[in-house]
Design a protein around this motif. Structure first.
Motif, PDB file in Angstrom:
ATOM      1  N   LEU A 132      -7.441  23.545  -9.740  1.00 17.14           N
ATOM      2  CA  LEU A 132      -7.034  24.745 -10.660  1.00 17.14           C
ATOM      3  C   LEU A 132      -7.156  26.217 -10.300  1.00 17.14           C
ATOM      4  O   LEU A 132      -6.738  26.089  -9.133  1.00 17.14           O
ATOM      5  N   SER A 133      -6.159  26.377 -10.781  1.00 14.92           N
ATOM      6  CA  SER A 133      -5.113  28.134 -10.456  1.00 14.92           C
ATOM      7  C   SER A 133      -6.697  29.277 -10.004  1.00 14.92           C
ATOM      8  O   SER A 133      -7.453  28.843 -10.845  1.00 14.92           O
ATOM      9  N   SER A 134      -5.852  29.908  -9.909  1.00 11.71           N
ATOM     10  CA  SER A 134      -7.110  30.379  -9.229  1.00 11.71           C
ATOM     11  C   SER A 134      -7.491  31.452 -10.323  1.00 11.71           C
ATOM     12  O   SER A 134      -9.560  31.826 -10.646  1.00 11.71           O
ATOM     13  N   PRO A 135      -7.300  31.977 -11.488  1.00 16.14           N
ATOM     14  CA  PRO A 135      -7.908  33.069 -12.371  1.00 16.14           C
ATOM     15  C   PRO A 135      -8.424  31.637 -13.512  1.00 16.14           C
ATOM     16  O   PRO A 135      -9.962  32.014 -13.713  1.00 16.14           O
ATOM     17  N   VAL A 136      -8.293  30.314 -13.295  1.00 14.20           N
ATOM     18  CA  VAL A 136      -9.441  30.055 -13.680  1.00 14.20           C
ATOM     19  C   VAL A 136     -10.615  29.005 -13.177  1.00 14.20           C
ATOM     20  O   VAL A 136     -11.580  28.642 -13.838  1.00 14.20           O
ATOM     21  N   LEU A 137     -10.125  29.432 -12.422  1.00 15.18           N
ATOM     22  CA  LEU A 137     -11.597  28.566 -10.927  1.00 15.18           C
ATOM     23  C   LEU A 137     -12.413  29.698 -11.252  1.00 15.18           C
ATOM     24  O   LEU A 137     -13.600  29.655 -11.394  1.00 15.18           O
ATOM     25  N   SER A 138     -11.575  31.317 -10.916  1.00 15.62           N
ATOM     26  CA  SER A 138     -12.497  32.820 -11.266  1.00 15.62           C
ATOM     27  C   SER A 138     -13.337  32.422 -12.398  1.00 15.62           C
ATOM     28  O   SER A 138     -15.122  32.330 -12.582  1.00 15.62           O
ATOM     29  N   ALA A 139     -12.938  32.554 -13.654  1.00 17.44           N
ATOM     30  CA  ALA A 139     -13.411  32.378 -14.460  1.00 17.44           C
ATOM     31  C   ALA A 139     -14.764  30.663 -15.033  1.00 17.44           C
ATOM     32  O   ALA A 139     -15.875  31.621 -15.403  1.00 17.44           O
TER      33      ALA A 139
ATOM     34  N   PHE B 280     -20.401  42.929 -15.986  1.00 21.52           N
ATOM     35  CA  PHE B 280     -20.292  42.654 -14.473  1.00 21.52           C
ATOM     36  C   PHE B 280     -19.247  41.997 -14.166  1.00 21.52           C
ATOM     37  O   PHE B 280     -18.657  42.154 -13.509  1.00 21.52           O
ATOM     38  N   ALA B 281     -18.717  40.987 -14.942  1.00 24.36           N
ATOM     39  CA  ALA B 281     -19.046  40.003 -14.966  1.00 24.36           C
ATOM     40  C   ALA B 281     -16.921  39.928 -15.384  1.00 24.36           C
ATOM     41  O   ALA B 281     -16.552  39.242 -14.500  1.00 24.36           O
TER      42      ALA B 281
ATOM     43  N   LEU C  94     -20.318  29.857 -15.537  1.00 24.40           N
ATOM     44  CA  LEU C  94     -21.285  29.283 -14.928  1.00 24.40           C
ATOM     45  C   LEU C  94     -22.944  30.223 -14.170  1.00 24.40           C
ATOM     46  O   LEU C  94     -23.963  30.311 -14.160  1.00 24.40           O
ATOM     47  N   ALA C  95     -22.334  30.673 -13.286  1.00 24.40           N
ATOM     48  CA  ALA C  95     -23.136  31.548 -12.840  1.00 24.40           C
ATOM     49  C   ALA C  95     -24.009  32.229 -14.027  1.00 24.40           C
ATOM     50  O   ALA C  95     -24.954  33.124 -13.771  1.00 24.40           O
TER      51      ALA C  95
END
Length: 95
Positions: free
Chosen positions: A41-48, A85-86, A53-54
């Protein structure tokens, strides 16, 4: 009116207590976030995805382990702060 059988093999499967369900949910969400990291996955999708999930895990901890289900104002306040914060973390991850 339904009757339950005295035979343990034919009785309904009972759900575990709320803390056990919370623990199992946290286990599933942790596994999902670990599996998310191995997907291409691209970085923004992975981060989101990881942040969502967090946030879900934080909400479960607030509801079940800190017992804030009986205090919806506090639960909402904590959820709003954690969501903000997220969002800040996600914004910083885009740079």
């Amino acid at each position: 009116m339904t009757q339950t059988s005295s035979d343990p093999k034919s009785s309904r499967w009972m759900l575990p207590n709320p803390l056990t369900r919370a623990w199992l949910s946290l286990l599933v969400l942790s596994t999902a976030s670990a599996l998310l990291t191995i997907l291409p996955l691209s970085s923004p999708v992975l981060s989101a995805g990881i942040l969502i999930l967090a946030l879900s895990k934080a909400r479960i901890i607030l509801e079940r382990y800190l017992d804030l289900t009986h205090s919806p104002a506090w639960l909402s306040g904590f959820t709003n702060v954690l969501t903000g914060f997220a969002m800040v973390i996600f914004g910083l991850s885009l740079f």
